[in-house]
Design a protein around this motif. Structure first.
Motif, PDB file in Angstrom:
ATOM      1  N   ILE A   3       0.727  -1.321   0.045  1.00 33.20           N
ATOM      2  CA  ILE A   3      -0.028  -0.072   0.054  1.00 33.20           C
ATOM      3  C   ILE A   3       0.698   1.207   0.005  1.00 33.20           C
ATOM      4  O   ILE A   3       1.862   1.399   0.914  1.00 33.20           O
ATOM      5  N   ARG A   4       0.707   2.082  -0.977  1.00 33.21           N
ATOM      6  CA  ARG A   4       1.478   3.430  -0.870  1.00 33.21           C
ATOM      7  C   ARG A   4       0.549   4.685  -1.349  1.00 33.21           C
ATOM      8  O   ARG A   4      -0.845   4.350  -1.646  1.00 33.21           O
ATOM      9  N   GLY A   5       0.925   5.706  -0.536  1.00 29.17           N
ATOM     10  CA  GLY A   5      -0.134   6.780  -0.619  1.00 29.17           C
ATOM     11  C   GLY A   5       0.168   7.661   0.369  1.00 29.17           C
ATOM     12  O   GLY A   5       0.959   7.553   1.330  1.00 29.17           O
ATOM     13  N   ASP A   6      -0.989   8.385   0.745  1.00 28.16           N
ATOM     14  CA  ASP A   6      -0.803   9.458   1.814  1.00 28.16           C
ATOM     15  C   ASP A   6      -2.048   9.325   2.554  1.00 28.16           C
ATOM     16  O   ASP A   6      -2.845   8.356   2.303  1.00 28.16           O
ATOM     17  N   HIS A   7      -2.676  10.139   3.234  1.00 27.77           N
ATOM     18  CA  HIS A   7      -3.865  10.390   4.174  1.00 27.77           C
ATOM     19  C   HIS A   7      -5.126  10.653   3.305  1.00 27.77           C
ATOM     20  O   HIS A   7      -6.275  10.687   3.919  1.00 27.77           O
ATOM     21  N   ALA A   8      -5.088  11.005   2.047  1.00 24.76           N
ATOM     22  CA  ALA A   8      -6.153  11.072   1.278  1.00 24.76           C
ATOM     23  C   ALA A   8      -6.460  10.185   0.066  1.00 24.76           C
ATOM     24  O   ALA A   8      -7.376   9.867  -0.405  1.00 24.76           O
ATOM     25  N   GLU A   9      -5.314   9.503  -0.321  1.00 28.11           N
ATOM     26  CA  GLU A   9      -5.570   8.532  -1.403  1.00 28.11           C
ATOM     27  C   GLU A   9      -4.268   7.448  -1.250  1.00 28.11           C
ATOM     28  O   GLU A   9      -3.226   7.735  -0.820  1.00 28.11           O
ATOM     29  N   LEU A  10      -4.611   6.043  -1.216  1.00 28.13           N
ATOM     30  CA  LEU A  10      -3.824   5.034  -0.995  1.00 28.13           C
ATOM     31  C   LEU A  10      -4.179   4.103  -2.245  1.00 28.13           C
ATOM     32  O   LEU A  10      -5.061   3.904  -2.687  1.00 28.13           O
ATOM     33  N   VAL A  11      -2.951   3.627  -2.801  1.00 29.55           N
ATOM     34  CA  VAL A  11      -3.044   2.453  -3.748  1.00 29.55           C
ATOM     35  C   VAL A  11      -2.703   1.131  -3.288  1.00 29.55           C
ATOM     36  O   VAL A  11      -1.871   0.856  -2.677  1.00 29.55           O
ATOM     37  N   VAL A  12      -3.590   0.103  -3.472  1.00 27.39           N
ATOM     38  CA  VAL A  12      -3.502  -1.169  -2.761  1.00 27.39           C
ATOM     39  C   VAL A  12      -3.075  -1.796  -4.079  1.00 27.39           C
ATOM     40  O   VAL A  12      -3.708  -1.949  -5.007  1.00 27.39           O
ATOM     41  N   GLU A  13      -1.903  -2.672  -3.706  1.00 23.63           N
ATOM     42  CA  GLU A  13      -1.349  -3.684  -4.791  1.00 23.63           C
ATOM     43  C   GLU A  13      -1.146  -5.086  -4.153  1.00 23.63           C
ATOM     44  O   GLU A  13      -0.889  -5.347  -3.097  1.00 23.63           O
ATOM     45  N   GLY A  14      -1.336  -6.178  -5.078  1.00 25.14           N
ATOM     46  CA  GLY A  14      -1.177  -7.553  -4.557  1.00 25.14           C
ATOM     47  C   GLY A  14      -2.364  -8.066  -4.197  1.00 25.14           C
ATOM     48  O   GLY A  14      -3.491  -7.927  -4.649  1.00 25.14           O
ATOM     49  N   ARG A  15      -2.219  -8.952  -2.900  1.00 26.75           N
ATOM     50  CA  ARG A  15      -3.330  -9.607  -2.500  1.00 26.75           C
ATOM     51  C   ARG A  15      -3.772  -9.244  -0.819  1.00 26.75           C
ATOM     52  O   ARG A  15      -2.698  -8.904  -0.248  1.00 26.75           O
ATOM     53  N   LEU A  16      -4.638  -8.880  -0.627  1.00 23.36           N
ATOM     54  CA  LEU A  16      -5.302  -8.367   0.337  1.00 23.36           C
ATOM     55  C   LEU A  16      -5.845  -9.759   1.102  1.00 23.36           C
ATOM     56  O   LEU A  16      -6.994 -10.045   0.838  1.00 23.36           O
TER      57      LEU A  16
END
Length: 107
Positions: A3-16
């Motif tokens: 997960i990368r990003g900040d307190h307004a938008e996060l990009v989730v990659e891979g498997r959750l």
């Protein structure tokens, strides 16, 4: 899972899933607690999620609500849209652009 990003938008990659749930929960709670307004989760590069991963999303949704924020899912992959429809969570979660018509059950 990453997960990368900040307190307004996060990009989730891979498997959750069950293996990444604790780390994801920590990052999401930190983002919710540290910002204001909508928190957008971009799921474009999310490969899959299981029940545990979906539980993490729901927990972040509830936490955001308690903080006066809204969790918004963006670019939900089609197979995950179908799961949201099957569990009726599409009625609870904010989904940018809504759910694709082909994910809705046929009557």
């Amino acid at each position: 899972m990453h997960i990368r990003g900040d307190h307004a938008e996060l990009v989730v990659e891979g498997r959750l899933d069950v293996r990444s749930a604790a780390d994801a929960r920590t990052v999401l709670h930190s983002a919710v607690d540290g910002g204001a307004g909508d928190l957008v989760l971009d799921l474009t590069d999310l490969d899959s999620w299981d029940a545990t991963g979906l539980g993490v999303i729901m927990g972040a949704h509830r936490r955001a609500g308690r903080c006066g924020r809204r969790l918004v899912l963006r670019n939900v992959p089609p197979q995950m849209q179908r799961l949201l429809v099957a569990t009726r969570l599409h009625r609870i979660l904010a989904i940018e652009g809504g759910i694709a018509a082909e994910s809705l059950p046929r009557v």
